[in-house]
Design a protein around this motif. Structure first.
Motif, PDB file in Angstrom:
ATOM      1  N   GLU A 164       2.880  11.710   1.260  1.00  0.00           N
ATOM      2  CA  GLU A 164       2.030  12.904   0.434  1.00  0.00           C
ATOM      3  C   GLU A 164       2.768  14.004   0.525  1.00  0.00           C
ATOM      4  N   ASP A 218       0.972   7.101   5.218  1.00  0.00           N
ATOM      5  CA  ASP A 218       0.714   7.921   3.656  1.00  0.00           C
ATOM      6  C   ASP A 218       0.615   9.497   4.124  1.00  0.00           C
ATOM      7  N   ASP A 264       2.509   2.489  -3.765  1.00  0.00           N
ATOM      8  CA  ASP A 264       0.929   2.343  -4.096  1.00  0.00           C
ATOM      9  C   ASP A 264       0.766   3.994  -4.065  1.00  0.00           C
ATOM     10  N   CYS A 265       0.606   3.997  -2.451  1.00  0.00           N
ATOM     11  CA  CYS A 265       0.796   5.618  -2.425  1.00  0.00           C
ATOM     12  C   CYS A 265       1.826   6.171  -2.889  1.00  0.00           C
ATOM     13  N   ARG A 304       0.643  -1.306   0.329  1.00  0.00           N
ATOM     14  CA  ARG A 304      -0.246  -0.067   0.296  1.00  0.00           C
ATOM     15  C   ARG A 304       1.539   1.451   0.107  1.00  0.00           C
ATOM     16  N   ARG A 305       1.773   1.079   0.922  1.00  0.00           N
ATOM     17  CA  ARG A 305       2.703   2.100   0.699  1.00  0.00           C
ATOM     18  C   ARG A 305       3.589   2.690  -0.345  1.00  0.00           C
TER      19      ARG A 305
END
Length: 407
Positions: free
Chosen positions: A391, A387, A312-313, A309-310
């Motif tokens: 960002e 996340d 992909d983020c 997930r990280r």
């Protein structure tokens, strides 16, 4: 006063501080968003499992053995468990083909010591794992560029090594989700590397530290597994030495790594271990073994869910915030994304400005190149960033890069 420099061995001049280890100090600064350290997220460590097994060891009949000297080869139940795990990925090995080290970094140091005489050549990728270069540097080698799947002939490697005053001894690479690029060598590239090593009659050091951390895509057999396919399954006729670690899956602080390969090589490594530190920590090997036996797959599954997930983020943030002229890898696993900046831009200079203004840390890429090239590259790790950090950090870094390219 004694002039220490005069009595240091010549190889000491090749020892350099790790830029990564220095940057890890920034993790303690709350104002810095760090993508620098390629370290596991401590929130994912199996703390309760280790607490339970250490308590079990100390309260059970094996406590005396856990605190006593042990064999240099490593804790036998752990080597048996590893033999079973190796079989799952196509590597048929017996416990005598498996050697426990104090982290895989010690294994790389031993292999450098075993194979390299001054001016011998090690083939490494451009870029390659900085820790491998540090381990090999002490043995005063020359480096030549390894391009898995490339078309360079064996003769050109032989000639370059002879001109440098030695011989080609091994090819080192991380075939799966490499540190620093996150890239994977495809099956055809692995097969071509085996052909090259056979023609040169050299060893292959397969650094598999991240092999368990595949998030998507189809798994590719390890180089050692492909070599076993070629020779009918006899590991004692192979030239590939597989280096693994529990640091990225269970716990780096316990310093338990392992090597799998030809028994003749393993016996030499055992002699080195006897001379260096006798054996790796017995109690830590026992703890690793118990935790692995009871839940290795579940632990790896937990890690993969978070890291994927990280990744992909971070990929999405790079796509959103990076200016034109910046490119990056799209890894199928591991912990790293590799950025290439516009030509003429310097990653080290960018880091200095980033720490001062954007408050974002990363690792400049030049340190990963044996020839000192790659100044316009950098390594980003997503393993310890949530996340929001990703960002914010990529947004700030993108703004800084855009201002640098515009100015």
């Amino acid at each position: 006063m004694l002039d220490w420099e005069k009595i240091f061995a010549t190889r000491s001049s090749r020892m350099r501080a790790s830029e990564i280890r220095e940057l890890l100090k920034l993790l303690d600064r709350p104002d810095i968003i760090s993508f620098a350290g390629g370290i596991p997220d401590p929130a994912l460590f199996p703390n309760e499992e280790f607490q339970s097994v250490y308590s079990e060891i100390f309260s059970g009949p094996t406590v005396s053995a856990a605190l006593q000297y042990s064999v240099s080869e490593g804790y036998l139940p752990l080597r048996r468990w590893l033999a079973g795990e190796m079989a799952k990925i196509g590597i048929a090995a017996e416990p005598e083909n498996i050697f426990i080290t104090s982290g895989s970094q010690q294994g790389l140091d031993y292999l450098g010591k075993l194979f390299l005489s001054p001016n011998d050549t090690a083939l490494v990728t451009w870029p390659t794992y900085l820790g491998a270069l540090q381990a090999f540097n002490a043995y005063e080698p020359k480096y030549d560029q390894l391009t898995p799947g490339g078309n360079r002939t064996p003769e050109t490697y032989r000639e370059a090594a002879a001109e440098a005053g030695g011989a080609v001894k091994f090819a080192y690479l991380s075939a799966d989700f490499s540190n620093p690029t996150g890239e994977t060598v495809d099956r055809a590239g692995r097969e071509k590397l085996l052909d090259l090593a056979s023609e040169l009659d050299i060893a292959i050091i397969e650094d598999a530290a991240y092999q368990s951390l595949r998030y998507d895509g189809e798994a590719i057999p390890p180089i050692l597994a492909l070599e076993l396919e070629r020779n009918g399954g006899d590991i004692d006729k192979t030239r590939t030495i597989y280096c693994g670690s529990f640091s990225k899956t269970l716990a780096p602080g316990l310093r338990v790594g392992f090597m799998v390969g030809n028994a003749q090589v393993i016996r030499k490594l055992v002699l080195m271990k006897q001379a260096a530190d006798l054996h790796s920590s017995t109690i830590n090997q026992m703890a690793i073994c118990l935790v692995a036996e009871r839940g290795f797959d579940a632990q790896v599954g937990k890690i993969k869910a978070v890291y994927s997930r990280r990744r992909d983020c971070m990929l999405a943030a790079l796509e959103k915030y990076m200016p034109e002229g910046v490119s990056w890898t799209k890894p199928e696993g591991g912990m790293f994304i590799w950025l290439t900046l516009p030509t003429g831009m310097d990653g080290a200079a960018l880091l200095a400005k980033s720490l001062e203004t954007a408050k974002v840390a990363f690792v400049p890429g030049k340190a990963f190149f044996a020839d000192g090239s790659g100044a316009n590259t950098l390594r980003m790790s997503f393993s310890c960033a949530n996340d929001d950090m990703i960002e914010q950090g990529i947004s700030r870094l993108g703004t800084l890069i855009r201002s640098e390219t515009a100015g």
